[in-house]
Design an enzyme around this catalytic site. Structure first.
Site: not given
Length: 326
Positions: A53, A55-57, A65
């Protein structure tokens, strides 16, 4: 126009990149090499669906990510690399208000991944707090599909009522919903038992994907009431839940012993028996090997019934995602 018939999903996917959220607080670059090993092990064992996603990292890490997954995919030399399916979720951030904002988000993710997106997904619905925002963003996903920048469109954290509205909305422009991700495990059965989402998805031709199929690690058998407990926010949650979920954990242990399988493998196999694609996370090779052991065998009807009854008898299960809609 992209064709969803070119996209296929394996029995089990890998949400290896779900650890990306934790990068916000504690990112160790030395993890990257271990995660490369995890990726190679998974794809070498036939797991070709990887979920991430944008928003991961975030923040200074700027989509770390997706970047790592893109690097690993580019360097992959496995014979089945052409079957690789990368799914990513785009977050409906408050500042994303237009169709073009979502198109730009998809393009940015594709840049980080260093390849076109196979399955693009709305990370969560804004129906619970800003329903007016959602339609433009969904149309942005439709634009990505129509422009051939993604192979398929999916959703995450949608209930049956909102799902049907979205399906009807996008069908008007010839865009189908390919998949739906929901929190689903032996400790989170509500999407199927209460919301009836599996039956709804089957009627609509939508593949149901189970995220957090090991309930943040509660179903691995690693934790007991006496400890040790995980650090951070999970510590208090596990202290509260472990005494409550003993019937399910005991059932997993019992079936696992008779099958020579771990509790994790039994829990994942149960998800597959329910017709979902579980996407368990793995941050090291040991965890990935354990997950892979859920493949290649099947629980029998009696074992599934035992687990169902244990889960149904719980007074309290895993905390529900606040973005899950009805």
């Amino acid at each position: 126009m992209a064709n969803t018939s070119t996209l296929s999903l394996p029995k089990m996917g890998c949400g290896t990149w779900a650890w990306g959220n934790r990068l916000l607080w504690q990112y160790d670059p030395s993890m990257d090499r271990e995660l490369q090993k995890v990726f190679n092990l998974c794809i070498g064992n036939g797991i070709t669906l990887f979920d991430t996603g944008d928003s991961y990292g975030t923040g200074k890490l700027n989509g770390q990510s997706e970047k790592l997954l893109g690097q690993f995919a580019q360097g992959c030399i496995a014979t089945n690399r052409d079957s690789l399916c990368i799914a990513t979720k785009l977050a409906p951030y408050p500042w994303r208000l237009t169709q073009n904002a979502m198109v730009q988000a998809g393009e940015a993710s594709a840049q980080r991944l260093q390849r076109p997106i196979d399955l693009v997904q709305m990370h969560w619905s804004t129906a619970n707090y800003a329903p007016w925002q959602e339609w433009a963003l969904l149309d942005g996903l439709g634009d990505l599909y129509e422009q051939g920048k993604v192979k398929a469109v999916g959703l995450s954290n949608y209930g049956p009522k909102r799902l049907q509205k979205v399906v009807n909305h996008l069908q008007k422009r010839g865009v189908s919903i390919f998949s739906l991700q929901v929190q689903y495990s032996l400790l989170s059965t509500a999407p199927v038992t209460q919301l009836n989402l599996k039956a709804v998805c089957d009627d609509l031709g939508i593949q149901l994907i189970a995220y957090s199929p090991l309930a943040l690690g509660l179903l691995t058998g690693k934790y007991t009431e006496s400890g040790p407990f995980p650090q951070g926010l999970r510590k208090g949650l596990f202290r509260e839940l472990l005494p409550q979920v003993k019937p399910v954990l005991g059932c997993l242990q019992e079936i696992g012993k008779s099958r020579h399988k771990t509790p994790s493998q039994v829990a994942l196999n149960w998800c597959m028996a329910k017709g979902t694609i579980p996407i368990p996370g793995a941050k090291n090779v040991r965890q990935a090997q354990d997950n892979i052991g859920a493949l290649g065998w099947s629980l029998n009807l009696g074992e599934i019934d035992e687990l169902d009854r244990a889960a149904a008898g719980l007074k309290k299960g895993m905390v529900k995602n606040i973005f899950q809609t009805g």
